[in-house]
Motif scaffolding. Structure first.
Motif, PDB file in Angstrom:
ATOM      1  N   GLU A 159       9.454 -78.179  16.063  1.00  0.00           N
ATOM      2  CA  GLU A 159      10.301 -78.624  17.166  1.00  0.00           C
ATOM      3  C   GLU A 159      10.563 -77.523  18.197  1.00  0.00           C
ATOM      4  O   GLU A 159      10.989 -77.798  19.324  1.00  0.00           O
ATOM      5  CB  GLU A 159      11.631 -79.189  16.647  1.00  0.00           C
ATOM      6  N   LEU A 180       9.549 -77.639  21.934  1.00  0.00           N
ATOM      7  CA  LEU A 180      10.374 -78.239  22.985  1.00  0.00           C
ATOM      8  C   LEU A 180      10.899 -77.183  23.955  1.00  0.00           C
ATOM      9  O   LEU A 180      11.164 -77.484  25.116  1.00  0.00           O
ATOM     10  CB  LEU A 180      11.521 -79.046  22.373  1.00  0.00           C
ATOM     11  N   ARG A 222       9.799 -85.941  27.344  1.00  0.00           N
ATOM     12  CA  ARG A 222      10.442 -85.186  26.273  1.00  0.00           C
ATOM     13  C   ARG A 222      10.856 -86.084  25.099  1.00  0.00           C
ATOM     14  O   ARG A 222      10.618 -85.743  23.946  1.00  0.00           O
ATOM     15  CB  ARG A 222      11.650 -84.425  26.808  1.00  0.00           C
ATOM     16  N   ASP A 223      11.494 -87.227  25.385  1.00  0.00           N
ATOM     17  CA  ASP A 223      11.928 -88.119  24.304  1.00  0.00           C
ATOM     18  C   ASP A 223      10.745 -88.592  23.462  1.00  0.00           C
ATOM     19  O   ASP A 223      10.834 -88.655  22.234  1.00  0.00           O
ATOM     20  CB  ASP A 223      12.675 -89.330  24.859  1.00  0.00           C
ATOM     21  N   MET A 280       7.943 -86.987  23.052  1.00  0.00           N
ATOM     22  CA  MET A 280       7.472 -85.843  22.261  1.00  0.00           C
ATOM     23  C   MET A 280       8.367 -85.642  21.044  1.00  0.00           C
ATOM     24  O   MET A 280       7.877 -85.343  19.953  1.00  0.00           O
ATOM     25  CB  MET A 280       7.410 -84.568  23.109  1.00  0.00           C
ATOM     26  N   GLU A 281       9.655 -85.808  21.202  1.00  0.00           N
ATOM     27  CA  GLU A 281      10.558 -85.713  20.052  1.00  0.00           C
ATOM     28  C   GLU A 281      10.198 -86.771  19.010  1.00  0.00           C
ATOM     29  O   GLU A 281      10.198 -86.495  17.807  1.00  0.00           O
ATOM     30  CB  GLU A 281      12.006 -85.841  20.499  1.00  0.00           C
TER      31      GLU A 281
END
Length: 122
Positions: A19, A22, A49-50, A52-53
């Protein structure tokens, strides 16, 4: 080896804290990871981004390792060719390209992966 940010990206993905990638992405980050699984099957993970999370949450942590075989930098673009390996054995070939923003963060990322071609095999 060139492509320092992508080399760091894949090393981070293989670490205990994937993680942490990020912290490498720009505020307006966009990506697509086309994840071939063989037999003409593939899944396209994409978004910001969301997304990728979400991608990070679903992937197998600590199972695959990424081995960058070559890399280059052209202006603000980094490109790499590599292999993903499971327990040291070939699983797939991947290509990745990232366009960096003015701050040196990843603004766009495209990764393609396929188990159908081992670039190291002769």
């Amino acid at each position: 080896m060139s492509a320092p940010l992508l080399t760091r990206w894949f090393a981070t993905m293989d670490s205990e804290h994937p993680e942490d990638i990020l912290g490498l992405i720009a505020p307006d980050f966009r990506f697509s990871i086309v994840f071939g699984t063989g037999g003409a099957e593939a899944r396209d993970f994409n978004g910001g981004r969301d997304a990728m999370e979400g991608y990070l949450a679903q992937r197998e942590k600590g199972v695959l390792t990424h081995h960058v075989l070559s890399g280059s930098v052209v202006g603000t673009d980094e490109l790499v060719l590599g292999q993903a390996r499971r327990a040291g054995e070939f699983e797939s070939t991947f290509v990745a390209c990232a366009r960096l923003d003015e701050a040196g963060k990843v603004a766009t990322l495209m990764i393609g992966r396929s188990p159908e071609l081992d670039v190291e095999a002769r």
